[in-house]
Design a protein around this motif. Structure first.
Motif, PDB file in Angstrom:
ATOM      1  N   LEU A  44       0.828  -1.205   0.000  1.00 63.38           N
ATOM      2  CA  LEU A  44       0.000   0.000   0.000  1.00 63.38           C
ATOM      3  C   LEU A  44       0.864   1.258   0.000  1.00 63.38           C
ATOM      4  N   HIS A  45       1.954   1.235   0.770  1.00 64.01           N
ATOM      5  CA  HIS A  45       2.838   2.402   0.839  1.00 64.01           C
ATOM      6  C   HIS A  45       3.505   2.658  -0.506  1.00 64.01           C
ATOM      7  N   ARG A  46       3.994   1.601  -1.136  1.00 61.88           N
ATOM      8  CA  ARG A  46       4.668   1.754  -2.418  1.00 61.88           C
ATOM      9  C   ARG A  46       3.689   2.029  -3.544  1.00 61.88           C
ATOM     10  N   GLY A  47       2.403   1.768  -3.286  1.00 66.38           N
ATOM     11  CA  GLY A  47       1.385   2.043  -4.290  1.00 66.38           C
ATOM     12  C   GLY A  47       0.738   3.409  -4.151  1.00 66.38           C
ATOM     13  N   GLY A  48       1.215   4.219  -3.210  1.00 60.13           N
ATOM     14  CA  GLY A  48       0.697   5.574  -3.095  1.00 60.13           C
ATOM     15  C   GLY A  48       0.219   5.989  -1.719  1.00 60.13           C
ATOM     16  N   ALA A  49       0.038   5.051  -0.784  1.00 66.48           N
ATOM     17  CA  ALA A  49      -0.365   5.420   0.570  1.00 66.48           C
ATOM     18  C   ALA A  49       0.787   6.129   1.267  1.00 66.48           C
ATOM     19  N   GLY A  50       0.488   7.211   1.970  1.00 64.30           N
ATOM     20  CA  GLY A  50       1.518   7.983   2.637  1.00 64.30           C
ATOM     21  C   GLY A  50       1.986   7.354   3.933  1.00 64.30           C
TER      22      GLY A  50
END
Length: 343
Positions: free
Chosen positions: A71-77
């Motif tokens: 999720l983080h690498r997909g755009g979640a901050g």
């Protein structure tokens, strides 16, 4: 001790089975793409959604790592990633039901709200106070310790399909991979709870409970002592019967499940050392304040936590508890499960 262990296990078994069943349905109906869409960005709304979405998901601390990394690498901050990384292992549908049975409905509500507050507060602090974004680790390296969880699913890559698995697949996951992840921890928790109930007389720990120092001590014990949310519940019940305050039990329930060496290592590598320091400090401060608030509330209202739990435990007939315990034990034995059910 065996009698005490059986009493706790019989009370917990039906609700743990129900929790695993619901966890399987959630696994089936929660596609990865939906999580990605809801948690995108780094605003307050994303942090709130990450905390709410993560709470019912059937993942332990190590199991939450691959999903949160994706999720983080997909755009979640930073904020939503941290919020998700705390709320997901902090409480789940199985531990919610188990808490209401072993500790009473008030403690169940306090645990759910406490996990949400801890996740949101820490997500906000990490998201807006940890400086520039750390460089992500290479793709395909989730960094999960292979000794952290019992099943292969804990360290595996998150599901990449845009569609959720079928209900049967979700239930297979719940009663195989997820059960394998928690069964050893739950058994250890039941043993420890049985020892506490048997050999530690009621009110033994009363002199050690109460006040900020006792709450801080419980947080310092719980943070490095990783135990999954479900297994932490019978331990907290045994400690409560031995005389600790409900606030101390809440601190243990909140601080224990959300940290592990794998979580801390990945958090430092992915978000940076400053984010890790804020993460640990926030968990310590927020859980202690929540425990203090619960003790203050119970002091004002005079609610009896132990009496509430005993009333809930009397809701189900004994034959149903025995049947659920037998089914749970058989499902926990992998050779038996594979021979009978094929998974």
């Amino acid at each position: 001790m065996i009698e005490a262990l059986l009493s706790i296990a019989l009370s917990a078994a039906p609700w743990l089975l129900l929790g695993l069943f619901i966890a399987g349905l959630i696994k089936a109906w929660m596609p990865q793409s939906l999580l990605q869409r809801w948690m995108g960005g780094d605003g307050l709304g994303s942090i709130l959604r990450a905390a709410v979405i993560g709470m019912p998901l059937p993942l332990c601390s190590c199991g939450a790592i691959p999903t949160s990394l994706a999720l983080h690498r997909g755009g979640a901050g930073r904020g939503p990633t941290t919020s998700f990384l705390i709320s997901t292992p902090g409480v789940g549908v199985d531990s919610m039901l188990l808490t209401s049975v072993l500790l009473g409905p008030l403690m169940a509500v306090a645990r759910v709200l406490g996990a949400m507050v801890t996740a949101i507060a820490t997500g906000i602090l990490v998201g807006f106070g940890s400086g520039r974004k750390a460089a992500p680790a290479p793709e395909g390296d989730n960094g999960v310790s292979q000794s952290c969880c019992a099943s292969k699913s804990c360290g595996s890559s998150p599901q990449k399909s845009d569609t959720a698995p079928g209900v049967v697949t979700g239930l297979k996951y719940a009663f195989s991979d997820l059960l394998d992840d928690i069964s050893a921890w739950v058994f250890a928790g039941l043993i420890l709870a049985g020892v506490l109930v048997t050999f530690v007389p009621p009110d033994t720990l009363v002199g050690f409970s109460g006040g900020f120092l006792a709450l801080v001590l419980m947080a310092l014990i719980g943070i490095p002592l990783y135990v999954c949310a479900t297994a932490a519940t019978p331990i907290a019940a045994g400690l409560l019967l031995a005389g600790i305050s409900p606030g101390m039990a809440l601190v243990f329930l909140l601080a224990g499940p959300v940290t592990s060496l794998a979580t801390l290592a990945i958090l430092r590598r992915e978000l940076g050392g400053k984010a890790l320091a804020i993460y640990l400090s926030s968990i310590l401060v927020v859980t202690v304040l929540l425990g203090w608030g619960l003790d203050a509330l119970i002091g004002l209202t005079g609610w009896n936590i132990v009496q509430q739990a005993s009333q809930v435990q009397e809701l189900l007939p004994e034959w149903l508890e025995w049947a659920a315990l037998v089914v749970l034990v058989l499902l926990s034995l992998r050779p038996v499960r594979r021979r009978v059910l094929g998974f």
